[in-house]
Design a protein around this motif. Structure first.
Motif, mmCIF file in Angstrom:
data_model
loop_
_atom_site.group_PDB
_atom_site.id
_atom_site.type_symbol
_atom_site.label_atom_id
_atom_site.label_comp_id
_atom_site.label_asym_id
_atom_site.label_seq_id
_atom_site.Cartn_x
_atom_site.Cartn_y
_atom_site.Cartn_z
ATOM 1 N N SER A 276 -13.994 -6.730 6.632
ATOM 2 C CA SER A 276 -13.102 -5.663 6.178
ATOM 3 C C SER A 276 -13.783 -4.667 5.252
ATOM 4 O O SER A 276 -13.110 -3.940 4.526
ATOM 5 N N LEU B 194 -12.417 -1.372 5.071
ATOM 6 C CA LEU B 194 -11.071 -1.204 4.530
ATOM 7 C C LEU B 194 -11.024 -1.433 3.025
ATOM 8 O O LEU B 194 -9.955 -1.508 2.433
ATOM 9 N N LEU C 275 -2.820 0.596 3.255
ATOM 10 C CA LEU C 275 -1.547 0.880 3.919
ATOM 11 C C LEU C 275 -0.699 1.801 3.053
ATOM 12 O O LEU C 275 -0.695 1.684 1.836
ATOM 13 N N ASN D 41 5.576 -1.745 4.707
ATOM 14 C CA ASN D 41 4.181 -2.182 4.694
ATOM 15 C C ASN D 41 3.942 -3.352 3.739
ATOM 16 O O ASN D 41 3.088 -4.192 3.996
ATOM 17 N N ASN E 84 4.942 -6.209 5.774
ATOM 18 C CA ASN E 84 3.919 -6.461 6.800
ATOM 19 C C ASN E 84 2.712 -7.175 6.209
ATOM 20 O O ASN E 84 2.188 -8.130 6.778
ATOM 21 N N TRP E 85 2.287 -6.655 5.088
ATOM 22 C CA TRP E 85 1.104 -7.240 4.442
ATOM 23 C C TRP E 85 1.352 -8.707 4.105
ATOM 24 O O TRP E 85 0.520 -9.572 4.394
ATOM 25 N N LYS F 35 -3.971 -9.463 9.648
ATOM 26 C CA LYS F 35 -3.859 -8.410 10.643
ATOM 27 C C LYS F 35 -4.368 -7.080 10.083
ATOM 28 O O LYS F 35 -4.918 -6.262 10.805
ATOM 29 N N TYR F 36 -4.185 -6.885 8.783
ATOM 30 C CA TYR F 36 -4.557 -5.590 8.211
ATOM 31 C C TYR F 36 -5.939 -5.587 7.585
ATOM 32 O O TYR F 36 -6.600 -4.563 7.542
ATOM 33 N N LYS F 37 -6.344 -6.738 7.068
ATOM 34 C CA LYS F 37 -7.683 -6.830 6.483
ATOM 35 C C LYS F 37 -8.321 -8.140 6.917
ATOM 36 O O LYS F 37 -8.235 -9.149 6.220
ATOM 37 N N GLU G 274 -8.849 4.256 13.808
ATOM 38 C CA GLU G 274 -8.055 3.026 13.901
ATOM 39 C C GLU G 274 -8.028 2.447 15.304
ATOM 40 O O GLU G 274 -7.011 1.931 15.763
#
Ligand code: HEA
Ligand code: HEA
Ligand code: CUA
Ligand SMILES: [Cu+2]
Lengths: 207, 360, 622, 109
Positions: free
Chosen positions: B227, B230, B311, B317, B320-321, B327-329, C56
């Motif tokens: 990541s 990110l 995000l 969000n 979601n996190w 999934k995001y990081k 993305e």
């Protein structure tokens, strides 16, 4: 001159190691290789120097090293350098037997050195719990000194192989360069040791 | 005449540079917004100018040669010229001169940008302790940032709040692997090493910060894991007064009192039960040693620009996190540490987290 | 090759290549293996570019992207560019100096097989639990933190192939020192030989640090060492220094032979001797020398302090001067010449502005405070692809067209060659020019994706399109190779007609002994001298006599396999009980084979005079 | 091997032997010196009266001298035909110097 030629003391060239093209190649090639080895050890030395105080609370070099042991080891290896000079001296004089003898002495001295080193490592590991895994200093010390030790071991095997292989054949222009190059290797090991005893041991004892 | 040509060329190339876009003011090095970035930008322009000259000279000779000396059918053998000392001296000396022109400001600037003596003095002085000039300790971890203001005993994460128009000094390090701290419009990067602390300073220009709407993007600029891409953070550029008021609010922040609604209170409980609190502090005054501070401080979480640095900051969000940080990081260290959360718990946590604010 | 296959059948040909010690066949092996790895590395690049085409994107995952990025860099540098250059060195250098072979034919073969098995080992990681993902630099803290065995594949694979490279380097050094034909003084050596010589010197002094660096990493990862563990006193900065002490010279190892290749091609097709030969040699040596004193320019942001940064910044800039000397000498070689635009010449001509662009951005990077902005951004990516692709890859492609007839006896198709060039050239600039701006606009490198709204979208898309063009160009080249080997026409000794150096004096492909009689060299560009004096061939320096040849041997192959096996053992020794025994078996195979080699006499054999007389197509026509 | 063809083998042999023996004497002398230097180094370290800042450069100097002996005498680098070896060893030493210098100055934490 031709490789397989049968030679006498009279016809034996002054520089048998460089009398054939193969010999010349070996000779220069080996020196070139030693140039590379110099840098290899340089990197290990530099690493050791950068990490020599990184004991992580474990044994420091001042606590570990024993001046007597190092002195004996040094004398053994230095002397073995001289005996291999003798061996080459006799090679140039086409005195195969004497050459073999002095190489034999060299091997014995080298073996004694190696045994001493193994004893030393063993001692550190059991008396001081000083291992490759115990601190950065431990890693640097065993890697540097161990790489040198591995060179010694390889040199011993090499010279012994040469001696046994050629025992019955005597000296010729095919094996003279091999002996010569092996002796260069042996001297180089000694050169490295001079810096190891100075930089690792003596400087380690000074602190 | 020749000089004019070069100047024109220079102008032209700078124009193309401008025309092809300088990027966005909150992230581009080409739109500097602070003293350090300015100094670096002027070096970049100086070197670009020199290089444009070099490229132009080479290209002109190149094109001339290719036009003039192509083989035209004939079997002529050209004169076998050995070389020319005069020419060789010319193209040895001129580049040397050009390089000297570049090297002098480079050396000067290198020393200028590395001058952190004021910070050392400030830290050595107990009363000051890093208030004046302002000192910030930066600690980088996989994939988040911690910012500590040692003069005020305040710790925050992800969003770095900096006063404008004054030099701010930084102490930087990493807690796991090497990262690198970079705010492109404000100044060049410096690595956060695992072995030592690095130091440097930055200064934001308030006028130009406004053009970036007072928010700059910060990046991790050293490969640190999946990541790495990110590992963003945000820099809020505020005036000295705003900064003072913010840091005071941070100092006086009481985490126990923020949860007002029932749901938020429930969330506070979940936060404890699920062990979030074991990693995340919710108070800016976190006295634990830094090894224990293994997650972003959430004290002013609701004031942040982004969730987890990337995000957009909204309820959706946050949920979601919390549901699936992986999934995001990918590879982040929060994944899989707290079991599954029910829809209710999620809502409660979100409400609680949204109440963690010093501004509201 | 195909003729050989017909003559010998498939398996005997394979055996022939497995055991060969002939530098010309080893060159072909290097060409095939290096070409294969180049395609693999290129495909990895394409996959990366596809992922980065739009913001993305989820074409590949974050982890996979890091693997692709790492393997792309590692493969291209160690397994594609270096071996491809070795291919030409092997094929050409002995010929250029008028030698019958390299100094150590056996070691030559050993060097190849070590490189090859190291490369295979590294690439097997894709199928055995994941490739390395810590970047081609494998900086210590990320590398130690990387789960699985990916980085172990990197460490052990590079160790083996690096050993091969070192051996080859030593071999070239000795060859050039000892095997030159009578009259071939140092200052008459063709520039490609000179650059090979200096590059080999750099290999000699740069690869041992790499060996040590990755050995230390290996200790830390596999044997509990603490070199890079700060908790126990370790220091990761040491690794960075060691890596770049190797890494910077490595880039000159790549680019110097490339310079050499262009220094051969430009005089040939401009029909004019190299302008400023002496200063070219001097510049080559100087670049090599300076190359060892600038490594910390990769570490400006590490925090070395202003004194170190300032010294290394200035030292780095100085390299621009000798390189500039070279650039202008090339230009003035063409000045007043009679330029013919063959495919190799197109690459040479395309190289000059492309490389200069990359070089000057290098000098910009050397401005330390400005590098705080450039470092680890796409600006750096743009810089090094300009010098590497615009310099090294162009040289490799140019050399492929230039020396193909010498190596295989057939000329590559010129039309297809020119198509390849145009596509590649356009694709290259399209891909990498825009990356300068991406970097300046704040895009870090080694990112698997980027969020939209930061101004990076268009640039990345353009870059990807360019990469696709390069891909098509490579496919056209491969078609060209196939077409040529099926129906290309045989050519004579000097197919370009303007050959200047000795390799063009022997048949294409040359006979196994290269020169029937060793030639006498009377000056720079020996063949040109003779041609200008109206002679057809070179003056021999010796009467026709028996030629001594080395024996083929399978031992290099076995030695390499031993290390290959041992590497598996070392890697898995913490996971499986068979690790240690397998490692031991591998080492026994290797050292046992070396032992055999040292006790079995190998005197080679002779090609007799009578047979040479019968064989009239080879060597110097006297 | 200058006089390869024209020499009288017997005389030549005697001459060469003598030359070799003489050289061997030099070797023994340099060996003695090396041992001496080594002992000096060990004594320096064992002896408490000297400042530590002096000891280190001094013993390093001794090591360098000793290594020069090894290279130039034992390994015959003083002989003719050793230009190649000299070049490569000194280049190696140059890189060594840079590396060690760097690691002792800019790797300090
Ligand atoms: C073939 C490979 C190659 C070559 C030849 C070069 C050549 C040069 N490189 Fe490059 N470089 C790389 C491959 C190469 N590089 C790679 C792979 C990296 C990244 C590694 C990584 O991090 O993964 C890198 C990174 C890199 C950095 C670190 C950037 C960073 O990470 O922050 C720097 C900094 O100084 C640098 C500088 C230079 C310089 C000054 C030259 C000089 O040699 C260039 C000299 C040439 C010229 C200057 C042009 C011709 C000269 C003239 C026409 C004369 C007139 C010129 C002037 C007066 C300026 N390079
Ligand atoms: C010799 C060195 C070399 C070469 C030649 C290249 C060639 C290319 N490289 Fe580079 N690259 C590096 C060395 C090299 N690279 C290094 C060292 C890094 C740094 C890695 C790191 O950060 O650790 C890097 C990183 C790097 C990045 C940055 C990754 C990142 O930071 O995230 C990118 C992105 O665009 C890139 C792209 C390309 C492209 C498009 C090419 C193109 O030129 C490739 C062209 C070739 C092809 C396109 C192949 C075509 C073949 C086919 C189409 C096959 C089809 C046929 C059959 C199957 C029969 N490379
Ligand atoms: Cu942290 Cu990249
Ligand atoms: Cu570099």
């Amino acid at each position: 001159m031709h490789v397989e030629e049968k030679l006498t003391a009279e016809t034996f060239p002054e520089q048998p190691e460089k009398a054939t093209l193969e010999g010349k190649n070996k000779f220069i090639g080996f020196w070139v290789f030693l140039g590379g080895e110099t840098v290899l050890f340089a990197t290990l030395f530099a690493t050791f120097l950068a990490l020599r105080d990184s004991t992580a609370g474990g044994a420091s070099t001042q606590e570990l090293f024993d001046i007597k042991l190092v002195f004996v080891a040094t004398m053994l290896l230095l002397t073995s350098s001289l005996t291999s000079v003798y061996a080459i001296y006799h090679m140039k004089n086409f005195q195969f037997g004497k050459m073999q003898f002095w190489f034999g002495v060299t091997v014995l001295l080298g073996l004694a050195f190696l045994i001493l080193e193994i004893y030393e490592f063993n001692h550190y590991m059991h008396e001081f719990e000083f291992k490759l895994t115990s601190s950065a200093l431990g890693s640097a010390f065993y890697t540097l000194v161990g790489t040198h030790g591995a060179h010694v071991a390889f040199g011993l095997l090499w010279i012994t192989t040469l001696m046994i292989r050629n025992a019955k054949r005597g000296l010729n222009l095919y094996n003279a360069p091999k002996y010569y190059v092996a002796s260069l290797y042996w001297h180089f090991i000694d050169v490295v040791w001079v810096f190891i005893f100075t930089v690792v041991y003596l400087m380690g004892m000074v602190g | 005449m020749k000089k004019l040509k070069w100047r024109l060329l220079l102008l032209l190339s700078v124009m193309t540079l401008v025309l092809s876009g300088c990027g966005e003011p909150f992230i581009s090095t080409l739109i500097p917004a602070g003293e350090v970035a300015d100094e670096q930008f002027s070096l970049m322009m100086l070197s670009t100018a020199i290089m444009v000259i070099v490229v132009a000279v080479v290209t002109i000779i190149f094109i001339y040669v290719l036009m003039k000396f192509r083989r035209k059918g004939s079997d002529k053998i050209p004169v076998q010229v050995e070389g020319s000392h005069k020419l060789e001296i010319i193209w040895t000396v001129i580049p040397i001169l050009l390089l000297i022109v570049l090297a002098v400001p480079v050396v000067a600037s290198t020393f200028n940008l590395a001058d952190t003596d004021p910070m050392k003095k400030a830290l050595a002085d107990d009363k000051n302790g890093g208030k004046d000039p302002l000192v910030v300790n930066v600690r980088a971890s996989l994939y988040w940032w911690e910012f500590e203001y040692p003069g005020y005993g305040v710790i925050t994460s992800q969003d770095l709040v900096l006063p404008t128009d004054e030099k701010v000094y930084f102490n930087l390090k990493a807690s796991d692997v090497k990262h690198s701290f970079w705010i492109p419009p404000v100044g060049g990067k410096i690595d956060t090493n695992t072995d030592n602390e690095n130091q440097f300073w930055l200064k934001i220009d308030s006028k130009r910060a406004k053009e970036a709407e007072n928010i700059f993007y910060g990046k991790c600029a050293e490969l640190c894991g999946p990541s790495h891409a990110l590992m963003d953070f945000k820099v809020k550029a505020v005036s000295r007064d705003e900064f003072n008021s913010w840091i005071n609010k941070m100092k006086n922040f009481k985490a126990e009192t923020v949860a007002q609604t029932a749901s938020a209170k429930q969330g506070e409980q979940v936060f404890k039960d699920k062990g979030c609190i074991g990693c995340h502090a919710v108070s800016p005054a976190d006295n634990r040693p830094e090894q224990a501070r293994t997650a972003p401080n959430l004290a002013n979480f609701a004031d942040r620009e982004r969730v987890a640095g990337i995000l957009e900051h909204n309820e959706e969000n946050i949920k979601n996190w919390l549901k699936d940080p992986e999934k995001y990081k990918p590879g982040n260290t929060m994944t899989g540490t707290y079991g599954k959360l029910t829809e209710e718990e999620l809502q409660a946590l979100t409400d609680y987290l949204q109440s963690l604010s010093v501004e509201k | 090759m195909s003729t050989l296959a017909r003559k010998k059948g498939f398996w005997p040909t394979v055996w022939d290549y497995l055991t060969t010690v002939d530098h010309k066949k080893i060159a072909i092996l290097y060409l095939i293996a290096g070409g294969l790895f180049f395609v693999i590395g290129g495909i990895e690049a394409l996959l990366m570019r596809i992922q980065l085409a739009i913001p993305e994107n989820d074409f590949v995952s974050a982890g996979t992207f890091n693997e692709l990025m790492t393997m792309h860099g590692t493969t291209m540098i160690f397994l594609a560019a270096t071996p491809l250059l070795f291919a030409y060195m092997n094929a050409v250098v002995p010929l250029q100096i008028g030698a019958r072979d390299v100094a150590f034919p056996f070691l030559n073969s050993l060097g190849f097989w070590l490189f090859f098995f190291g490369g295979v080992f590294l690439n097997l990681s894709w199928f055995l639990g994941g490739a390395p993902d810590a970047g081609w630099t494998a900086y210590a803290s990320v590398a130690l933190n990387s789960p699985g065995h990916g980085v172990d594949f990197y460490i052990l694979g590079l160790q083996i192939s690096g050993l091969g490279t070192l051996i080859s380097g030593i071999n070239f050094l000795v060859t050039i020192i000892n095997m030159r034909a009578p009259g071939m003084t140092y200052m008459r050596m063709p520039l490609f030989t000179w650059t090979t010589f200096v590059a080999s010197g750099l290999i000699l002094f740069a690869f041992p640090p790499l060996t040590v660096g990755i050995a230390l990493l290996m200790f830390d990862r596999l044997f509990g060492g603490n070199f890079f563990n700060p908790a126990l006193g370790g220091n990761t900065i040491i690794y960075e220094h060691i890596f770049w002490i190797f890494g910077h010279p490595e880039v000159y190892i790549l680019v110097l032979p490339a310079f050499g290749i262009f220094s051969e091609i430009i005089p040939t097709f401009a029909r004019k001797r190299l302008f400023g030969y002496t200063s070219m040699v001097f510049a080559t040596v100087l670049i090599g020398f300076l190359g060892f004193m600038v490594w910390a320019h990769h570490m400006f942001t590490t925090g070395l302090g202003p004194i170190a940064n300032a010294i290394f910044a200035v030292a780095t800039m100085t390299i621009g001067v000798p390189t500039g000397i070279k650039v202008f000498n090339w230009l003035f070689t063409m000045w007043g010449g009679s330029i013919r635009f063959t495919t190799p010449m197109l690459y040479a001509v395309g190289f000059i502005p492309s490389f200069v662009m990359g070089g000057v951005t290098g000098v910009m990077l050397a401005a330390a405070p400005a590098d705080y902005q450039y470092h680890d951004t796409y600006f750096v990516v743009a810089h090094f692809h300009y010098v590497i692709v615009g310099g090294v890859v162009f040289a490799i492609l140019a050399a492929a067209h230039y020396w193909w007839p010498k190596m295989f006896g057939k000329m590559l198709n010129e039309t297809l060659g020119k198509i390849t060039f145009v596509l590649f050239f356009i694709g290259f600039h399209l891909t990498f020019f825009i990356q300068h701006f991406l970097g300046l606009m704040g895009m870090p490198r080694r990112v698997f994706t980027f969020l939209s709204g930061q101004g990076f979208d268009t640039g990345n898309l353009i870059s990807t399109i360019g990469a696709v063009l390069m891909g098509i160009a490579v496919v056209v080249l491969l078609i060209n190779v196939v077409v040529t080997s099926v129906k290309g026409e045989k050519v004579g000794a000097d197919p370009w007609e303007d050959g200047r150096s000795l390799e063009w004096a022997v048949a294409s492909p040359p006979p196994e002994y290269n020169f029937k009689q060793t030639p006498l060299v009377r000056g720079l560009d020996p063949l040109w001298i003779e041609k200008m004096e109206g002679k057809k061939g070179l003056t021999p320096a010796e009467p026709l006599s028996d030629i001594h040849m080395p024996n083929s041997s399978i031992l290099p192959f076995i030695i390499s396999i031993g290390l290959f096996i041992a590497a598996f053992g070392l890697m898995y020794h913490n996971d499986y009980s068979w690790g240690v025994p397998v490692a031991i078996i591998g080492f026994i195979i290797t050292f046992g084979t070396m032992f055999l080699r040292s006790i079995i006499d190998d005197h080679g054999y002779h090609i007799h005079k009578e047979d040479l007389l019968k064989d009239d197509n080879g060597g110097v026509q006297a | 091997m200058v006089s390869e063809n024209s020499r009288n083998p017997k005389v030549d042999l005697a001459f060469r032997r003598k030359k070799n023996a003489e050289e061997m004497k030099h070797q023994v002398v340099s060996f003695a010196l090396m041992i001496f230097l080594t002992i000096v180094a060990f004594i320096t370290v064992g002896y408490d009266g000297i400042d530590e800042w002096l000891k280190v450069p001094f013993i390093v100097l001794l090591a360098c001298i000793q290594v020069i002996f090894q290279l130039y005498y034992f390994m015959h680098m003083n002989h003719k035909g050793h230009e190649g070896p000299q070049f490569f060893i000194w280049s190696g030493i140059f890189v060594t110097f840079l590396t060690v210098l760097a690691f002792m100055t800019i790797v300090w934490w």
